[in-house]
Design a protein around this motif. Structure first.
Motif, short mmCIF file in Angstrom:
data_model
loop_
_atom_site.label_atom_id
_atom_site.label_comp_id
_atom_site.label_asym_id
_atom_site.label_seq_id
_atom_site.Cartn_x
_atom_site.Cartn_y
_atom_site.Cartn_z
N LYS A 38 -6.66 -12.97 104.12
CA LYS A 38 -7.04 -12.75 102.96
C LYS A 38 -6.83 -13.85 101.81
O LYS A 38 -7.53 -14.18 100.76
CB LYS A 38 -6.70 -11.40 102.18
N VAL A 39 -5.72 -14.39 102.08
CA VAL A 39 -5.06 -15.64 101.21
C VAL A 39 -4.61 -16.65 102.31
O VAL A 39 -4.35 -16.28 103.53
CB VAL A 39 -3.92 -15.07 100.32
N SER A 56 0.52 -13.74 93.73
CA SER A 56 -0.69 -13.11 94.20
C SER A 56 -0.99 -13.65 95.33
O SER A 56 -1.71 -12.83 96.26
CB SER A 56 -1.79 -13.06 93.23
N VAL A 57 -0.64 -14.85 95.84
CA VAL A 57 -0.89 -15.47 97.27
C VAL A 57 0.29 -15.03 98.16
O VAL A 57 0.08 -14.54 99.07
CB VAL A 57 -1.06 -16.85 97.09
N HIS A 92 1.07 -11.41 98.92
CA HIS A 92 -0.19 -10.51 99.54
C HIS A 92 0.08 -9.99 100.75
O HIS A 92 0.89 -10.71 101.39
CB HIS A 92 -1.46 -11.36 99.26
N GLU A 93 -0.53 -9.00 101.01
CA GLU A 93 -0.04 -8.13 102.12
C GLU A 93 -0.73 -9.18 103.26
O GLU A 93 -0.13 -9.06 104.31
CB GLU A 93 -1.28 -6.94 102.24
N SER A 94 -1.71 -9.84 103.01
CA SER A 94 -2.30 -10.66 104.27
C SER A 94 -1.15 -12.07 104.54
O SER A 94 -0.64 -12.16 105.71
CB SER A 94 -3.53 -11.33 103.59
#
Length: 328
Positions: A159-160, A59-60, A63-65
């Motif tokens: 975001k992350v 999830s990190v 992540h797209e970010s």
């Protein structure tokens, strides 16, 4: 041009073996060791597989970010090589200017005959202190000056957080930091030459300033990560911990413009912008409702420039209006 691009890309793996780069393998390894302590302290059922998922959650890292950060790491290196590398401020003219200025004020260079050990120690310490201070001052300007904040917002739009988030910056900001480094080194070298002559060197480990090396080994890569690592209130009054820097990335307006310092917390203490990890244990990463919409790579490069020009426009309009009134 293609040769320059290829050379830029081919040098990227070298970041892992360069002690002056944040993602040097030893700094990453030390961060993993510290993360293991956090894992053991917060998890009852422990296993290597569990630690792996704790350290690298999909999830990190997927992540797209985070994917944007990986792309920016490569693209910004190419942009730097193709554009501002030839025009960035360099250390030598700054050092000469500082030395000449000191001679104008105080006469010929002193060239003090102090112990080489003392000279090297002072020079190493001054490089670290002035570097940390100028980082703080530039970072403060990036937060407080509206047009510069639009540029710096790229970094805060993450975001992350991963160790690659340190390379999430707009090329304009990278240029500022490159000039800052040259200015810092020039000031210290110029002063060093005036007091001690040309025989200047620093204490280093694998080519990195001793103090910078120690700072990076002490979990610098956890600053941009999902792992909360605090050093306790007493130490955090003097040094910025990984958790304190994560607070700096919080989307809570109460945390905006806090913990601006890089390694030392004393600048934030003096500026009234220091907050300790114990004062903010639950945070979310980002800029919240102030998000600039940096959801795509093109937006990361294009939108900050437009927003920066808009932030400057009112000043130009007011100046024009003032000049028109003067003509009347």
């Amino acid at each position: 041009m293609f040769e320059t691009i290829w050379q830029s890309i081919s040098t990227l793996p070298g970041y892992l073996i360069d002690a002056n780069k944040r993602i040097f393998w030893l700094y990453l390894a030390s961060a993993a060791v510290m993360a293991a302590f956090v894992y053991c302290a917060t998890t009852q059922v422990r296993s290597f597989k569990g630690f792996w998922h704790f350290l690298f959650p999909r999830s990190v890292w997927l992540h797209e970010s985070a994917k944007q950060d990986y792309c920016l790491f490569i693209i910004n290196r190419i942009i730097k090589a193709l554009t501002f590398t030839p025009i960035v401020l360099t250390m030598v003219p700054v050092a000469i200017g500082i030395s000449d200025f000191m001679e104008t004020l105080f006469g010929p260079s002193l060239h003090l005959q102090w112990s080489p050990l003392v000279v090297v120690g002072l020079f190493t310490l001054m490089l670290f202190l002035i570097d940390d201070l100028t980082r703080y001052l530039l970072h403060l300007a990036l937060h407080k000056v509206p047009c510069l904040w639009e540029i710096h917002k790229v970094h805060h739009s993450a975001k992350v957080l991963t160790p690659f988030t340190i390379y999430r910056s707009h090329p304009i900001e990278s240029y500022f930091y490159a000039c800052r480094m040259a200015l810092t080194q020039g000031i210290v070298v110029g002063l060093g030459y005036f007091f001690f002559g040309s025989a200047l060197s620093m204490f280093d480990i694998l080519g990195a300033n001793l103090f910078v090396f120690v700072f990076n080994v002490c979990g610098s890569n956890l600053r941009h990560s999902h792992i909360w690592f605090s050093w306790g209130d007493r130490l955090e009054g003097w040094f910025i911990s990984p958790a304190q820097h994560q607070i700096h990335h919080s989307n809570n307006p109460k945390h905006f413009d806090m913990n601006i310092g890089s390694a030392l917390a004393i600048w934030d203490r003096l500026g009234g912008s220091l907050i300790k990890a114990s004062e903010a244990k639950s945070i979310s990463i980002g800029v919240g409702k102030y998000d600039a919409g940096h959801d795509f790579l093109w937006a990361i490069y294009y939108k900050p420039v437009v927003a920066c020009l808009k932030a400057c426009k009112p000043k130009f309009v007011m100046r024009k209006k003032y000049r028109d009134e003067e003509r009347r």
